[in-house]
Design an enzyme around this catalytic site. Sequence first.
Site, PDB file in Angstrom:
ATOM      1  N   ALA A 107       0.783  -1.241   0.000  1.00  0.00           N
ATOM      2  CA  ALA A 107       0.000   0.000   0.000  1.00  0.00           C
ATOM      3  C   ALA A 107       0.812   1.287   0.000  1.00  0.00           C
ATOM      4  O   ALA A 107       0.275   2.346  -0.345  1.00  0.00           O
ATOM      5  CB  ALA A 107      -0.930   0.004   1.213  1.00  0.00           C
ATOM      6  N   ALA A 108       2.070   1.248   0.423  1.00  0.00           N
ATOM      7  CA  ALA A 108       2.804   2.507   0.584  1.00  0.00           C
ATOM      8  C   ALA A 108       3.218   3.085  -0.780  1.00  0.00           C
ATOM      9  O   ALA A 108       3.590   2.322  -1.666  1.00  0.00           O
ATOM     10  CB  ALA A 108       4.049   2.261   1.443  1.00  0.00           C
ATOM     11  N   GLY A 110       0.468   4.979  -0.316  1.00  0.00           N
ATOM     12  CA  GLY A 110      -0.930   5.124   0.065  1.00  0.00           C
ATOM     13  C   GLY A 110      -1.846   5.788  -0.937  1.00  0.00           C
ATOM     14  O   GLY A 110      -3.016   6.049  -0.615  1.00  0.00           O
ATOM     15  N   GLY A 111      -1.372   6.049  -2.154  1.00  0.00           N
ATOM     16  CA  GLY A 111      -2.257   6.680  -3.147  1.00  0.00           C
ATOM     17  C   GLY A 111      -3.518   5.861  -3.376  1.00  0.00           C
ATOM     18  O   GLY A 111      -4.637   6.402  -3.365  1.00  0.00           O
ATOM     19  N   LYS A 112      -3.335   4.562  -3.573  1.00  0.00           N
ATOM     20  CA  LYS A 112      -4.505   3.726  -3.879  1.00  0.00           C
ATOM     21  C   LYS A 112      -5.280   3.371  -2.613  1.00  0.00           C
ATOM     22  O   LYS A 112      -6.507   3.284  -2.651  1.00  0.00           O
ATOM     23  CB  LYS A 112      -4.078   2.474  -4.644  1.00  0.00           C
ATOM     24  CG  LYS A 112      -3.462   2.810  -5.987  1.00  0.00           C
ATOM     25  CD  LYS A 112      -3.024   1.598  -6.754  1.00  0.00           C
ATOM     26  CE  LYS A 112      -2.150   2.000  -7.930  1.00  0.00           C
ATOM     27  NZ  LYS A 112      -0.825   2.558  -7.532  1.00  0.00           N
ATOM     28  N   ASP A 157       5.279  -8.822   5.512  1.00  0.00           N
ATOM     29  CA  ASP A 157       5.457  -9.392   4.174  1.00  0.00           C
ATOM     30  C   ASP A 157       4.099  -9.982   3.771  1.00  0.00           C
ATOM     31  O   ASP A 157       3.586 -10.895   4.435  1.00  0.00           O
ATOM     32  CB  ASP A 157       6.534 -10.483   4.212  1.00  0.00           C
ATOM     33  CG  ASP A 157       6.866 -10.998   2.819  1.00  0.00           C
ATOM     34  OD1 ASP A 157       5.957 -11.033   1.954  1.00  0.00           O
ATOM     35  OD2 ASP A 157       8.018 -11.379   2.591  1.00  0.00           O
ATOM     36  N   CYS A 230       2.926  -1.439 -12.725  1.00  0.00           N
ATOM     37  CA  CYS A 230       3.223  -0.341 -13.659  1.00  0.00           C
ATOM     38  C   CYS A 230       4.345  -0.800 -14.588  1.00  0.00           C
ATOM     39  O   CYS A 230       5.296  -0.062 -14.826  1.00  0.00           O
ATOM     40  CB  CYS A 230       3.568   0.938 -12.914  1.00  0.00           C
ATOM     41  SG  CYS A 230       4.914   0.796 -11.741  1.00  0.00           S
TER      42      CYS A 230
HETATM   43  C1  LIG Z   1       3.950  -0.234  -6.553  1.00  0.00           C
HETATM   44  S1  LIG Z   1       4.376   0.075  -4.913  1.00  0.00           S
HETATM   45  C2  LIG Z   1       2.809   0.338  -4.165  1.00  0.00           C
HETATM   46  C3  LIG Z   1       2.219   1.703  -4.420  1.00  0.00           C
HETATM   47  C4  LIG Z   1       0.943   1.924  -3.634  1.00  0.00           C
HETATM   48  N1  LIG Z   1      -0.042   0.894  -3.924  1.00  0.00           N
HETATM   49  C5  LIG Z   1       0.322   3.274  -3.893  1.00  0.00           C
HETATM   50  O1  LIG Z   1      -0.621   3.374  -4.681  1.00  0.00           O
HETATM   51  O2  LIG Z   1       0.772   4.254  -3.296  1.00  0.00           O
HETATM   52  C6  LIG Z   1       4.764  -1.537  -4.342  1.00  0.00           C
HETATM   53  C7  LIG Z   1       4.955  -1.631  -2.840  1.00  0.00           C
HETATM   54  O3  LIG Z   1       5.129  -3.022  -2.504  1.00  0.00           O
HETATM   55  C8  LIG Z   1       5.898  -3.082  -1.330  1.00  0.00           C
HETATM   56  N2  LIG Z   1       6.342  -4.477  -1.199  1.00  0.00           N
HETATM   57  C9  LIG Z   1       7.358  -5.101  -1.832  1.00  0.00           C
HETATM   58  N3  LIG Z   1       7.420  -6.398  -1.460  1.00  0.00           N
HETATM   59  C10 LIG Z   1       6.406  -6.601  -0.566  1.00  0.00           C
HETATM   60  C11 LIG Z   1       5.954  -7.715   0.193  1.00  0.00           C
HETATM   61  N4  LIG Z   1       6.551  -8.921   0.093  1.00  0.00           N
HETATM   62  N5  LIG Z   1       4.900  -7.551   1.019  1.00  0.00           N
HETATM   63  C12 LIG Z   1       4.292  -6.345   1.130  1.00  0.00           C
HETATM   64  N6  LIG Z   1       4.681  -5.243   0.447  1.00  0.00           N
HETATM   65  C13 LIG Z   1       5.719  -5.370  -0.392  1.00  0.00           C
HETATM   66  C14 LIG Z   1       6.974  -2.044  -1.577  1.00  0.00           C
HETATM   67  O4  LIG Z   1       7.544  -1.620  -0.374  1.00  0.00           O
HETATM   68  C15 LIG Z   1       6.190  -0.934  -2.283  1.00  0.00           C
HETATM   69  O5  LIG Z   1       5.785   0.058  -1.358  1.00  0.00           O
END
Ligand SMILES: C[S@@+](CC[C@H](N)C(=O)[O-])C[C@H]1O[C@@H](n2cnc3c(N)ncnc32)[C@H](O)[C@@H]1O
Length: 302
Positions: A107-108, A110-112, A157, A230
């Site tokens: 989620a980080a 957090g836009g979505k 995770d 993306c």
């Molecule tokens: C494409 S970004 C997400 C952007 C977010 N959905 C937004 O709209 O702001 C992918 C995210 O997946 C997280 N990530 C990577 N591996 C992960 C895992 N095994 N479990 C949970 N989060 C993970 C990363 O830290 C990153 O923040």
Amino acid sequence: MEPLERYRPIIDDFDAFRAACERPLGTAVRVNTIKASVERATAALEREGVGFDRVGWNPRVLRLATDSPGSTWSSFHGFTHGQEEVSAVPPVVLDPEPGERVWDCCAAPGGKATQIAALMDDRGTVVANDNNLGRISALRFNAERLGATSLAVTNEDARNYSLSRFDFDEFDRALVDAPCSCEGTIRKNPDALDNWSEDHIASVAGIQKGILRRAIQATREGGTVVYSTCTFAPEENEAVVQHALDEEDCRVVDFDLDLDYAPGLTAWDDEAFDSSLEQAARIYPHQNDTGGFFVAKLEVTA
Ligand SMILES: C[S@@+](CC[C@H](N)C(=O)[O-])C[C@H]1O[C@@H](n2cnc3c(N)ncnc32)[C@H](O)[C@@H]1O
């Protein structure tokens, strides 16, 4: 840009695609309807003298005539949130209802997740998870600024996410906005392909498969899971969804989206994918003058 050459066989009008990838991306914001209606947010932008255009497919997304969408009065007060136009697609495809339990697995910042909370009128529960503690602070900051009170943050995770902390044992919907090779962000970040390699694609695809499987397992029968990236790489898109179809109880379903896009692939290299993958969307930069995205919608079956 060379890695993109591998997509010449699958992209109609490849020259227009390449030309679009070389053009810088404009600025977009999403109106945060938790704090302001579209009318109130646009009136605030007009008062500030910030020009904007509405996009045809989503009344809550505006293209702004500024390079600093985070520096406006409207953003400071949480009326708007800087969010790439096409990045607003997956929550719309997820289509959450007020009162539901929704898991945003990755989620980080957090836009979505905050967009999902807004689509639910901030009623219900959005569990916004990310495994990167450093990015969690941005997620919290955005949730606070945007007034998303239905949002809970976890730092795990997603591949082995436990629901034991909750008083429920399944979600109604889940979004997997997966970590990916980010090829589709080339217009925003010209360095996006600098460290591109097939090995990296293979390694991130393994993580994506694990997260998508856990999202399906944690969602109720009849519930919805949306998978998005993306990137253009079929190994991270159709192949990941195919793996979920092979291993979990789910099916790909259709959705309405008022944007131009190409259907998902049914083959790449030596691998064939289920014909239902044609219902996924490959959004290329030249089609709507945006970044690139892939979105697939799954229904959890028995
Ligand atoms: C494409 S970004 C997400 C952007 C977010 N959905 C937004 O709209 O702001 C992918 C995210 O997946 C997280 N990530 C990577 N591996 C992960 C895992 N095994 N479990 C949970 N989060 C993970 C990363 O830290 C990153 O923040």
